[in-house]
Enzyme design. Structure first.
Site, short mmCIF file in Angstrom:
data_model
loop_
_atom_site.label_atom_id
_atom_site.label_comp_id
_atom_site.label_asym_id
_atom_site.label_seq_id
_atom_site.Cartn_x
_atom_site.Cartn_y
_atom_site.Cartn_z
N ARG A 1 -57.28 -33.27 44.43
CA ARG A 1 -58.35 -33.97 43.70
C ARG A 1 -59.70 -33.27 43.79
NH1 ARG A 1 -57.28 -40.26 43.63
NH2 ARG A 1 -57.74 -39.90 41.42
N PRO A 2 -59.75 -32.02 43.40
CA PRO A 2 -61.04 -31.29 43.43
C PRO A 2 -61.99 -31.83 42.36
CG PRO A 2 -59.37 -29.99 42.32
CD PRO A 2 -58.66 -31.21 42.85
N ASP B 1 -49.99 -43.09 36.34
CA ASP B 1 -50.19 -44.27 37.19
C ASP B 1 -49.00 -45.23 37.15
OD1 ASP B 1 -53.80 -44.54 36.63
OD2 ASP B 1 -52.58 -43.21 37.87
N CYS C 1 -56.86 -42.11 46.35
CA CYS C 1 -55.49 -42.03 46.89
C CYS C 1 -55.10 -40.57 47.16
CB CYS C 1 -54.51 -42.63 45.88
SG CYS C 1 -54.65 -44.41 45.80
N LYS D 1 -59.29 -51.82 36.20
CA LYS D 1 -60.03 -51.10 37.26
C LYS D 1 -60.66 -49.83 36.67
CE LYS D 1 -57.78 -48.30 40.26
NZ LYS D 1 -58.32 -46.92 40.34
N ASN D 2 -59.87 -49.06 35.92
CA ASN D 2 -60.34 -47.75 35.49
C ASN D 2 -61.27 -47.80 34.29
OD1 ASN D 2 -58.96 -46.80 37.64
ND2 ASN D 2 -57.24 -45.96 36.47
N ILE E 1 -49.23 -34.43 36.43
CA ILE E 1 -50.68 -34.63 36.56
C ILE E 1 -51.17 -34.40 37.98
CG2 ILE E 1 -52.58 -36.27 36.23
CD1 ILE E 1 -51.26 -35.51 33.59
N ARG F 1 -62.43 -42.59 44.52
CA ARG F 1 -62.53 -41.44 43.64
C ARG F 1 -63.68 -41.60 42.66
NH1 ARG F 1 -61.54 -36.07 42.92
NH2 ARG F 1 -61.64 -35.57 40.70
N ASP G 1 -63.97 -29.47 40.63
CA ASP G 1 -64.44 -28.24 39.98
C ASP G 1 -64.69 -28.41 38.49
OD1 ASP G 1 -61.64 -28.61 39.99
OD2 ASP G 1 -61.39 -26.62 39.14
N LEU G 2 -63.86 -29.20 37.82
CA LEU G 2 -64.06 -29.38 36.36
C LEU G 2 -65.35 -30.15 36.10
CD1 LEU G 2 -60.42 -30.27 35.20
CD2 LEU G 2 -61.52 -28.03 35.32
N ARG H 1 -56.79 -52.36 46.35
CA ARG H 1 -57.82 -51.54 45.69
C ARG H 1 -57.75 -51.71 44.17
NH1 ARG H 1 -57.72 -45.55 47.08
NH2 ARG H 1 -59.29 -45.75 45.44
C1 EPZ Z 1 -58.41 -41.06 36.86
O1 EPZ Z 1 -58.50 -40.24 38.01
C2 EPZ Z 1 -57.89 -42.41 37.35
N1 EPZ Z 1 -58.84 -42.98 38.31
C3 EPZ Z 1 -56.54 -42.22 38.03
O2 EPZ Z 1 -56.06 -43.51 38.39
C4 EPZ Z 1 -55.57 -41.61 37.01
O3 EPZ Z 1 -54.33 -41.36 37.65
C5 EPZ Z 1 -56.15 -40.29 36.49
O4 EPZ Z 1 -57.46 -40.52 35.92
C6 EPZ Z 1 -55.27 -39.66 35.42
O5 EPZ Z 1 -55.10 -40.56 34.37
C7 EPZ Z 1 -59.94 -43.63 37.84
O6 EPZ Z 1 -60.16 -43.72 36.64
C8 EPZ Z 1 -60.85 -44.21 38.87
P1 EPZ Z 1 -58.27 -36.61 36.39
P2 EPZ Z 1 -59.25 -38.79 37.93
O7 EPZ Z 1 -59.60 -36.02 36.60
O8 EPZ Z 1 -60.41 -38.91 37.03
C9 EPZ Z 1 -57.12 -32.43 38.37
C10 EPZ Z 1 -55.18 -45.16 39.80
O9 EPZ Z 1 -54.10 -45.30 40.39
N2 EPZ Z 1 -58.57 -32.19 38.44
O10 EPZ Z 1 -57.79 -36.90 35.00
O11 EPZ Z 1 -59.46 -38.33 39.31
C11 EPZ Z 1 -56.71 -33.52 39.34
O12 EPZ Z 1 -56.56 -32.99 40.65
C12 EPZ Z 1 -55.86 -43.82 39.79
O13 EPZ Z 1 -55.79 -46.08 39.19
C13 EPZ Z 1 -59.02 -30.93 38.85
O14 EPZ Z 1 -58.24 -30.05 39.14
O15 EPZ Z 1 -58.10 -37.94 37.24
C14 EPZ Z 1 -55.42 -34.01 38.76
O16 EPZ Z 1 -54.39 -33.13 39.13
C15 EPZ Z 1 -55.07 -42.75 40.53
N3 EPZ Z 1 -60.37 -30.72 38.93
C16 EPZ Z 1 -55.66 -33.90 37.25
O17 EPZ Z 1 -56.75 -32.98 37.09
C17 EPZ Z 1 -61.29 -31.69 38.61
O18 EPZ Z 1 -62.50 -31.43 38.69
C18 EPZ Z 1 -56.04 -35.23 36.61
O19 EPZ Z 1 -57.22 -35.66 37.18
C19 EPZ Z 1 -60.81 -32.96 38.20
C20 EPZ Z 1 -59.45 -33.18 38.11
#
Ligand code: EPZ
Length: 431
Positions: free
Chosen positions: A132-133, A315, A127, A33-34, A337, A103, A135-136, A407
């Site tokens: 899940r902001p 995950d 989810c 999926k990812n 995370i 997302r 901002d980054l 999903r």
């Molecule tokens: C991806 O989500 C995956 N989703 C998630 O899988 C996975 O858990 C996650 O990466 C971590 O490996 C997809 O690829 C579609 P992040 P993503 O940006 O990109 C914070 C599943 O079950 N953050 O690495 O949203 C965030 O809140 C899903 O398949 C900010 O603060 O993850 C989190 O605490 C769930 N600001 C941490 O970073 C931002 O702008 C990791 O988020 C972005 C993220």
């Protein structure tokens, strides 16, 4: 059945599991999926038709294809092969409700800026495992010249994406993907420092490079992108889903038995395999084939924390929680995370699990046997973790809100049923 559904006579779909059977056999693992989601979105960066093979038949992929059709692309699915023709792309504004459900819709931001120089889309969904902001994503794209307009949706424009040096304060998977999508067609050279290292990122880079991009990952993990003037469409085969594979290995840890999963590289499942070995499971790996054998009750793990790749993946935290809730002794998991990813514990409590949550630390005292109950999937991976609990439990378990599981898992009943689980989907026509 929830009272309100009963009174309204709403049809209710749930999973019914009869627990207590070990798993024996081999499961072919679906496409990731990812990996599929960013790869599909990246098709927008070129004119013409891309062919994506081994694309999983899951809700998040269908929602992504719907968003692409709304932008003017045409899509076709033939089994696990998806064709995306982006020649007709006409807009840069996304209104589709699907976009606020998943997302990965946030990745259209980078792709539309890269292709059209403008983007407008709702805040992404996904989810409820944290705030899940984005901002980054915004800060990184602003460093490449994008200008954002504040409001209740994401609006940005950047007539000419400048190459530049971006340093991510956290190796965010999505923010790394958005930067890549935005700067492959930028003027000049870009660097992304402290990017995510998940295998899905390298797969996206592989697909982009196949189409003419020039991305290299340096020894320190940073990514160098030399902007090119255009990308060609291409053909790609999605890799196996390491999280689905890991989920099924955890299932064997819960039920006992001997299970093979195929398609995942040594690196992609390494951290999960290490934890299973610590618990006392025998885990062998040859090429892309993994075999796990569990002959007696597994031991708990004193302490483990989720970390960015290549450490233990967030995950698989919920599936591991289920496995540890029936292992011997006390275990502790720290979720570093996402700030709200222990919801599975409350459902496991209903099945007799002994789990105490203190902030981002879960303390688990293993019990010998869970008991079947009526529970609800709290999110995608939590839902899968509850399926594992049902496989181990005494009696019948009924899991509602199965749409979460759909999903990310093509057909969890097909997969686990093929190795001996007694699991079925029940459509209850209601009152
Ligand atoms: C991806 O989500 C995956 N989703 C998630 O899988 C996975 O858990 C996650 O990466 C971590 O490996 C997809 O690829 C579609 P992040 P993503 O940006 O990109 C914070 C599943 O079950 N953050 O690495 O949203 C965030 O809140 C899903 O398949 C900010 O603060 O993850 C989190 O605490 C769930 N600001 C941490 O970073 C931002 O702008 C990791 O988020 C972005 C993220």
């Amino acid at each position: 059945m929830r009272p309100d559904d009963e009174s309204r006579g709403m049809a209710l779909k749930y999973l019914e599991i009869s627990g207590g059977r070990p798993l024996f056999g081999e499961i072919q693992i679906q496409g990731s999926k990812n990996a599929a989601l960013p790869i599909l979105v990246s098709c927008i960066l070129s004119e013409g038709t891309c062919r994506i093979e081994n694309c999983p038949e899951i809700k998040d992929v269908e929602d992504t294809l719907q968003i692409m059709r709304e932008l003017g692309c045409s899509t076709k699915r033939s089994g696990r092969t998806v064709y995306v023709n982006t020649s007709g792309i006409s807009g840069w504004e996304i209104r589709a409700t699907e976009a606020s459900r998943i997302r990965s819709s946030v990745l259209f931001l980078g792709a539309l800026l890269g292709r059209m120089g403008k983007a407008a889309l709702p805040m992404p969904g996904g989810c409820a495992i944290g705030s899940r902001p984005v901002d980054l994503h915004q800060k990184a794209l602003e460093q490449m010249g994008a200008v954002f307009r504040n409001g209740d949706q994401i609006q940005a424009e950047c007539p000419l994406i400048q190459g530049g040096r971006i340093r991510l304060p956290f190796p965010s998977v999505g923010a790394t993907e958005n930067c890549l999508l935005a700067c492959v067609l930028a003027k000049g050279e870009s660097w992304i420092e402290n990017p995510a290292r998940e295998p899905e990122i390298d797969e996206l880079c592989g697909f982009l490079n196949l189409r003419g991009a020039r991305i290299t990952r340096r020894a320190d993990g940073s990514l160098r992108i030399q902007g090119v003037s255009r990308l060609e469409p291409g053909v790609w085969q999605i890799q196996a889903d390491r999280i689905v594979a890991g989920t099924y290995l955890m299932a064997a840890a819960c039920t006992g038995g001997s299970l093979c999963v195929s398609g995942c590289s040594r690196e992609s499942l390494g951290a999960a395999a290490e934890v299973l070995r610590q618990m006392g499971a025998q885990v062998q790996n040859q090429e892309k084939r993994w075999a796990v054998a569990v002959r007696e009750r597994l031991k708990g793990v004193p302490y483990i924390e989720t970390r960015p790749y290549p450490e233990f993946p967030t995950d698989l935290q919920s599936p591991l929680m289920t496995a540890l809730s029936v292992a011997s002794g006390r275990s502790r998991i720290r979720e570093t995370i996402f700030e709200n990813r222990f919801s599975t514990a409350w459902e496991l409590h209903k099945m007799g699990a002994r789990i105490r949550v203190e902030g981002n630390l879960a303390c688990i005292d293993g019990v010998r046997r869970l008991r079947g109950a009526r529970i609800q999937a709290p999110d995608l991976r939590g839902g899968a973790a509850l399926v594992l609990a049902g496989l181990q439990a005494e009696g019948i378990t009924r899991i509602e809100r199965t749409e979460y599981i759909e999903r990310g898992y093509e057909d969890i009943c097909r997969d686990l049923g093929s190795v001996g689980a007694r699991i079925r989907v029940v459509q209850d026509a209601g009152g």
